[in-house]
Design an enzyme around this catalytic site. Sequence first.
Site, PDB file in Angstrom:
ATOM      1  CG  ASN A  65      16.589  25.967  -5.465  1.00 37.44           C
ATOM      2  OD1 ASN A  65      16.352  25.381  -6.512  1.00 37.44           O
ATOM      3  ND2 ASN A  65      17.522  26.908  -5.360  1.00 37.44           N
ATOM      4  CD1 TRP A  66      14.583  19.638  -4.191  1.00 37.43           C
ATOM      5  CD2 TRP A  66      13.430  18.457  -5.715  1.00 37.43           C
ATOM      6  NE1 TRP A  66      13.684  18.841  -3.513  1.00 37.43           N
ATOM      7  CE2 TRP A  66      12.959  18.107  -4.422  1.00 37.43           C
ATOM      8  CE3 TRP A  66      12.854  17.846  -6.825  1.00 37.43           C
ATOM      9  CZ2 TRP A  66      11.944  17.173  -4.216  1.00 37.43           C
ATOM     10  CZ3 TRP A  66      11.848  16.916  -6.627  1.00 37.43           C
ATOM     11  CH2 TRP A  66      11.391  16.582  -5.339  1.00 37.43           C
ATOM     12  CE  LYS A  67      20.760  25.057  -4.235  1.00 39.29           C
ATOM     13  NZ  LYS A  67      21.787  25.961  -3.782  1.00 39.29           N
TER      14      LYS A  67
ATOM     15  CG  HIS B  51      18.639  31.119  -6.280  1.00 45.73           C
ATOM     16  ND1 HIS B  51      19.976  30.784  -6.337  1.00 45.73           N
ATOM     17  CD2 HIS B  51      18.127  30.471  -5.203  1.00 45.73           C
ATOM     18  CE1 HIS B  51      20.247  29.958  -5.328  1.00 45.73           C
ATOM     19  NE2 HIS B  51      19.137  29.755  -4.635  1.00 45.73           N
TER      20      HIS B  51
ATOM     21  CD  GLU C 240      22.834  28.199  -6.451  1.00 47.65           C
ATOM     22  OE1 GLU C 240      21.967  27.573  -7.084  1.00 47.65           O
ATOM     23  OE2 GLU C 240      23.165  27.906  -5.283  1.00 47.65           O
TER      24      GLU C 240
ATOM     25  CD  GLU D  43      17.923  31.651  -0.771  1.00 44.03           C
ATOM     26  OE1 GLU D  43      17.713  30.572  -0.222  1.00 44.03           O
ATOM     27  OE2 GLU D  43      18.211  31.750  -1.980  1.00 44.03           O
TER      28      GLU D  43
ATOM     29  N   GLY E 120      24.675  26.893   0.452  1.00 45.28           N
ATOM     30  CA  GLY E 120      25.442  25.709   0.081  1.00 45.28           C
ATOM     31  C   GLY E 120      26.803  25.637   0.752  1.00 45.28           C
TER      32      GLY E 120
ATOM     33  CB  SER F 291      23.599  26.417   5.360  1.00 47.80           C
ATOM     34  OG  SER F 291      24.543  26.453   4.308  1.00 47.80           O
TER      35      SER F 291
ATOM     36  N   GLY G 149      17.846  24.459   0.080  1.00 48.75           N
ATOM     37  CA  GLY G 149      18.496  23.837  -1.077  1.00 48.75           C
ATOM     38  C   GLY G 149      18.917  22.414  -0.759  1.00 48.75           C
ATOM     39  N   GLY G 150      20.190  22.253  -0.390  1.00 51.31           N
ATOM     40  CA  GLY G 150      20.766  20.919  -0.181  1.00 51.31           C
ATOM     41  C   GLY G 150      19.925  19.976   0.669  1.00 51.31           C
TER      42      GLY G 150
HETATM   43  C1  PEP Z   1      19.120  27.796  -2.003  1.00 52.89           C
HETATM   44  O1  PEP Z   1      19.481  27.190  -3.006  1.00 52.89           O
HETATM   45  O2  PEP Z   1      18.274  28.696  -2.113  1.00 52.89           O
HETATM   46  C2  PEP Z   1      19.736  27.458  -0.718  1.00 52.89           C
HETATM   47  C3  PEP Z   1      19.393  28.151   0.335  1.00 52.89           C
HETATM   48  O3  PEP Z   1      20.630  26.413  -0.702  1.00 52.89           O
HETATM   49  P1  PEP Z   1      21.253  25.674   0.622  1.00 52.89           P
HETATM   50  O4  PEP Z   1      20.081  25.379   1.537  1.00 52.89           O
HETATM   51  O5  PEP Z   1      21.906  24.454   0.088  1.00 52.89           O
HETATM   52  O6  PEP Z   1      22.181  26.653   1.247  1.00 52.89           O
END
Ligand code: PEP
Length: 255
Positions: A13-15, A102, A104, A174, A180, A219, A240-241
């Site tokens: 997920n490049w957000k 998601h 966010e 999640e 994050g 994470s 994500g990150g």
């Molecule tokens: C995500 O955006 O779905 C996510 C899990 O982010 P991160 O890996 O940065 O926690």
Amino acid sequence: MKEGGLRKIVAANWKMYKTRGEAEKTASELRVSMTEETAGGRRVVIFPSFTNIAAVAGVFAGHPSVSVGAQNFYPAVEGAFTGETSLNMLRDLGATWALTGHSERRHILGETDELVARKTAFALQEGFSVMLCIGETLAQREAGELDKVLSRQTESALAALPPDSLGRLAIAYEPVWAIGTGKVAGPTEALEAHAAVRALVLKLLGDAGRSVPILYGGSVKPDNAATLLELDNVDGLLVGGASLNSQSFLQIVNA
Ligand code: PEP
């Protein structure tokens, strides 16, 4: 792959990161290393922002195990919805997956369970594969509401699935407190939550629920990916990150 297990999915997920050139560069770096063999039989899905879907889909055109998805869309075929993007438009760019629920979007953009359910059903009906995200906040977990929150989110989202769409559904558990933040659910927490989600899916969908992949997200990094992927009912990872950098994402894909 564990015997009898599902083919694992590793999703990025490049957000709201990367310009078009940056997305194309990262995708090209991944493409060089992602032969079928290095993907280890895993399926990979990349969710870039809207403006980068065409570029990333172009890099992976014809790749047997890498797909591209949209982080968001509006659940209508077309219409007077200023600023919104339809699935037809996204399909035209090369997207075949869509992300729904998601955290966010739930917690920053105010998406309700009702809207998440509508989007999930609509995308499946339109022939997309859907990655439905669910998960509890820290306050909900500390209040002992984990099961209640997961049931509410899953039951509402799966209440009206279109016929013949189950093979295109994946769920990502999640925990919001792990997204994050650098905090990852420990093996016991992840095991418990994934078992609860599997039980819910079986209750709601019957035996067919066995084939719905349940991914872990929150994470995930190269050094914890393998441990998470070993756990029962963890059929993949949503990252994500650590997916923004091609080398760390490749390490996770190959973990
Ligand atoms: C995500 O955006 O779905 C996510 C899990 O982010 P991160 O890996 O940065 O926690």
